[in-house]
Design an enzyme around this catalytic site. Structure first.
Site, PDB file in Angstrom:
ATOM      1  N   ARG A  85       0.815  -1.204   0.000  1.00  0.00           N
ATOM      2  CA  ARG A  85       0.000   0.000   0.000  1.00  0.00           C
ATOM      3  C   ARG A  85       0.856   1.264   0.000  1.00  0.00           C
ATOM      4  NH1 ARG A  85      -2.919   1.134   5.429  1.00  0.00           N
ATOM      5  NH2 ARG A  85      -4.572  -0.254   4.783  1.00  0.00           N
ATOM      6  N   TYR A  86       1.916   1.259   0.795  1.00  0.00           N
ATOM      7  CA  TYR A  86       2.803   2.415   0.899  1.00  0.00           C
ATOM      8  C   TYR A  86       4.060   2.122   0.089  1.00  0.00           C
ATOM      9  CZ  TYR A  86      -0.009   3.475   5.094  1.00  0.00           C
ATOM     10  OH  TYR A  86      -1.014   3.742   5.981  1.00  0.00           O
ATOM     11  N   ARG A  89       7.062   0.076   2.215  1.00  0.00           N
ATOM     12  CA  ARG A  89       6.856  -1.059   3.112  1.00  0.00           C
ATOM     13  C   ARG A  89       5.714  -1.955   2.660  1.00  0.00           C
ATOM     14  NH1 ARG A  89       5.214   3.774   4.814  1.00  0.00           N
ATOM     15  NH2 ARG A  89       3.639   4.116   6.418  1.00  0.00           N
ATOM     16  N   CYS A  98      -4.117 -18.147  14.340  1.00  0.00           N
ATOM     17  CA  CYS A  98      -3.714 -17.435  15.558  1.00  0.00           C
ATOM     18  C   CYS A  98      -4.001 -18.354  16.732  1.00  0.00           C
ATOM     19  CB  CYS A  98      -4.514 -16.145  15.723  1.00  0.00           C
ATOM     20  SG  CYS A  98      -4.356 -15.052  14.295  1.00  0.00           S
ATOM     21  N   CYS A 102      -9.672 -13.482  17.577  1.00  0.00           N
ATOM     22  CA  CYS A 102     -10.325 -12.303  18.115  1.00  0.00           C
ATOM     23  C   CYS A 102     -11.596 -12.044  17.313  1.00  0.00           C
ATOM     24  CB  CYS A 102      -9.405 -11.094  18.008  1.00  0.00           C
ATOM     25  SG  CYS A 102      -7.741 -11.442  18.599  1.00  0.00           S
ATOM     26  N   CYS A 105     -11.460  -9.219  14.634  1.00  0.00           N
ATOM     27  CA  CYS A 105     -10.314  -9.229  13.719  1.00  0.00           C
ATOM     28  C   CYS A 105     -10.646  -8.598  12.373  1.00  0.00           C
ATOM     29  CB  CYS A 105      -9.860 -10.662  13.491  1.00  0.00           C
ATOM     30  SG  CYS A 105      -8.472 -10.767  12.340  1.00  0.00           S
ATOM     31  N   ARG A 107      -9.179  -9.171   9.676  1.00  0.00           N
ATOM     32  CA  ARG A 107      -9.043 -10.157   8.592  1.00  0.00           C
ATOM     33  C   ARG A 107      -9.913 -11.382   8.886  1.00  0.00           C
ATOM     34  NH1 ARG A 107      -3.127  -9.020   8.646  1.00  0.00           N
ATOM     35  NH2 ARG A 107      -2.941  -7.090   7.461  1.00  0.00           N
ATOM     36  N   ASP A 267     -11.781  -1.122  12.405  1.00  0.00           N
ATOM     37  CA  ASP A 267     -12.033  -1.113  10.959  1.00  0.00           C
ATOM     38  C   ASP A 267     -13.494  -1.476  10.689  1.00  0.00           C
ATOM     39  OD1 ASP A 267      -9.404  -0.481  10.102  1.00  0.00           O
ATOM     40  OD2 ASP A 267      -8.794  -2.518  10.639  1.00  0.00           O
ATOM     41  N   ASP A 304      -7.600   3.677   9.971  1.00  0.00           N
ATOM     42  CA  ASP A 304      -7.173   3.121   8.693  1.00  0.00           C
ATOM     43  C   ASP A 304      -8.319   3.385   7.719  1.00  0.00           C
ATOM     44  OD1 ASP A 304      -5.393   1.809   7.074  1.00  0.00           O
ATOM     45  OD2 ASP A 304      -5.144   0.123   8.456  1.00  0.00           O
ATOM     46  N   LYS A 311      -3.379   5.066   6.794  1.00  0.00           N
ATOM     47  CA  LYS A 311      -3.728   5.443   8.155  1.00  0.00           C
ATOM     48  C   LYS A 311      -3.586   6.953   8.327  1.00  0.00           C
ATOM     49  CE  LYS A 311      -1.965   1.131  10.187  1.00  0.00           C
ATOM     50  NZ  LYS A 311      -1.482   0.487   8.945  1.00  0.00           N
TER      51      LYS A 311
HETATM   52  C1  LIG Z   1      -0.560  -0.411   8.855  1.00  0.00           C
HETATM   53  C2  LIG Z   1       0.057  -0.838   7.599  1.00  0.00           C
HETATM   54  C3  LIG Z   1       1.425  -0.662   7.369  1.00  0.00           C
HETATM   55  C4  LIG Z   1       2.366  -0.087   8.412  1.00  0.00           C
HETATM   56  O1  LIG Z   1       2.074   1.220   8.711  1.00  0.00           O
HETATM   57  P1  LIG Z   1       3.013   2.016   9.754  1.00  0.00           P
HETATM   58  O2  LIG Z   1       2.258   3.264   9.970  1.00  0.00           O
HETATM   59  O3  LIG Z   1       4.331   2.177   9.083  1.00  0.00           O
HETATM   60  O4  LIG Z   1       3.116   1.159  10.974  1.00  0.00           O
HETATM   61  C5  LIG Z   1       1.923  -1.031   6.147  1.00  0.00           C
HETATM   62  N1  LIG Z   1       1.143  -1.566   5.194  1.00  0.00           N
HETATM   63  C6  LIG Z   1      -0.171  -1.764   5.390  1.00  0.00           C
HETATM   64  C7  LIG Z   1      -0.987  -2.372   4.299  1.00  0.00           C
HETATM   65  C8  LIG Z   1      -0.759  -1.419   6.602  1.00  0.00           C
HETATM   66  O5  LIG Z   1      -2.057  -1.633   6.806  1.00  0.00           O
HETATM   67  S1  SF4 Z   2      -6.671  -9.602  15.543  1.00  0.00           S
HETATM   68 FE1  SF4 Z   2      -6.913 -11.236  13.982  1.00  0.00          FE
HETATM   69  S2  SF4 Z   2      -4.851 -11.592  13.204  1.00  0.00           S
HETATM   70 FE2  SF4 Z   2      -4.628 -10.486  15.156  1.00  0.00          FE
HETATM   71  S3  SF4 Z   2      -4.404 -12.108  16.725  1.00  0.00           S
HETATM   72 FE3  SF4 Z   2      -6.582 -11.587  16.606  1.00  0.00          FE
HETATM   73  S4  SF4 Z   2      -7.451 -13.067  15.161  1.00  0.00           S
HETATM   74 FE4  SF4 Z   2      -5.230 -13.056  14.859  1.00  0.00          FE
END
Ligand SMILES: *Cc1c(COP(=O)(O)O)cnc(C)c1O
Ligand code: SF4
Length: 346
Positions: A85-86, A89, A98, A102, A105, A107, A267, A304, A311
């Site tokens: 995305r960025y 990174r 996991c 959670c 979550c 995802r 989210d 986000d 973010k």
């Molecule tokens: C949160 C996130 C990051 C990391 O963001 P930082 O602000 O650098 O911690 C990188 N890629 C994605 C897709 C993210 O959701």
């Molecule tokens: S938030 Fe989602 S990915 Fe993170 S520990 Fe919980 S279940 Fe796992």
């Protein structure tokens, strides 16, 4: 790649499953249930902050206000399992599992669902080839699922392959294992991780009741291996949405040598809307932290944005401008004038 083998021993899913209502069972058939004996022991009464984070709730199924993939992670994946995305990174998804699932979550559409085997070496190699071919990537974040549910050998394999890529400077691991399965953090694991510095870990404590002797010990082992620890908390309705709980959590984490990094606004993920709080709640919490507790323990409050737009950090309103004078509101509520200049001097 393989998951850790002692995992089944630590799970106590069945004893809970037997006591589930029909509603809870139907929720768990859509969004899997999983808990460790350790984490289950932190529950003191049904409905408490630990219980709410991990027990299936019928509201998960009636929630159609939000999306499965609100952050458009699939659309931002140049190869499956990698989110770019960025510019500098990427997030590398190395596990679908996991120790505890959670309920909030982000995802939840794929964690623990269906085929939860870890990515095979071929798909990992495709992600690594993309990273190797993209010079702008300096920071790789291992996530999932929980990367530390992979066994030591698999982690060693991934980390050593990453370290052959010269432009990757920083490696981060996002893991909830210190909170949900602290015994996974062994001296052997730390001996592996510390070969790949600079390596950072962000963990995920949400409530002061998660700060225990065991989680403290797990964090100490990691810190003693030279790994800087950060924490990402999700702001959750009925779990940690009060200034006093957050103050206790953030100060407690710092005593564990864990630096609070982010408080995340929930989210907009389907099946978790009952955990949402108004944005004003997060701002109220930041206002209650800044100036009141050591600045070392004050995280950023971030949202986000939908669609994978990134973010943004939010601060409570504390400045007004009148001409060249700025008026700030201090942590005590006083209004203080500050004379600005129009431009820098030659
Ligand atoms: C949160 C996130 C990051 C990391 O963001 P930082 O602000 O650098 O911690 C990188 N890629 C994605 C897709 C993210 O959701
Ligand atoms: S938030 Fe989602 S990915 Fe993170 S520990 Fe919980 S279940 Fe796992």
């Amino acid at each position: 790649m393989r998951y850790i083998s002692n995992e089944e021993k630590s799970s106590c899913n069945n004893s809970f499953y037997m006591q589930f209502s029909d509603d809870q069972r139907s929720v768990a058939s859509v969004y899997p249930f999983r808990i460790t004996g350790y984490y289950a022991d932190l529950i003191k009464t049904p409905g408490d902050a630990i219980w709410r984070q991990c027990m299936p709730d019928i509201r998960e199924l009636s929630d159609d206000t939000a999306e499965n993939d609100p952050l458009a992670e699939s659309a931002l994946s140049p190869v499956p399992g990698l989110i770019h995305r960025y510019p500098d990174r990427v997030v590398l998804l190395v596990s679908n599992r996991c120790a505890v699932y959670c309920r909030f979550c982000m995802r939840k559409r794929h964690i623990g669902c269906g085929d939860d085997t870890p990515p095979d070496s071929d798909s990992l190699d495709r992600s690594l080839a993309y990273i190797a071919a993209t010079d702008s990537i300096r920071d790789v974040i291992l996530s999932g699922g929980d990367p530390l549910l992979l066994d030591d050998g698999s982690l060693y394999d991934i980390l050593s392959k990453l370290r052959t890529i010269r432009h990757v400077k920083i490696i981060r691991i996002g893991t909830r294992v210190p909170v949900t399965l602290p015994d996974r953090v062994t001296p052997e694991l730390c001996n592996i991780l510390k070969q790949f510095h600079p390596l950072f870990i962000n963990t995920h404590f949400n409530h002061p009741a998660e700060i225990t002797r065991s989680s403290h010990y797990a964090c100490s082992l990691l810190s003693d291996a030279g790994i800087p620890l950060g924490n990402q908390t999700v702001l959750l309705n009925g779990v940690n949405d009060t200034p006093s709980v957050m103050r206790e959590l953030m100060s407690g984490l710092l005593e564990l040598r864990v630096k609070p990094y982010y408080i995340h606004q929930m989210d907009l993920v389907r099946g978790a809307s009952h955990f949402r709080t108004p944005v004003a709640k997060g701002l109220e919490i930041i206002r209650a932290l800044r100036g009141h507790i050591t600045g070392m323990a004050v995280p950023h409050f971030v949202i986000d944005l939908p669609g994978g737009k990134g973010k943004v950090a939010l601060l409570p309103d504390q400045v007004e401008r009148e001409g060249d004078v700025l008026y700030f509101t201090t942590y005590r509520g006083e209004r203080i004038a500050y004379g600005d200049i129009k431009e820098t001097r030659e």
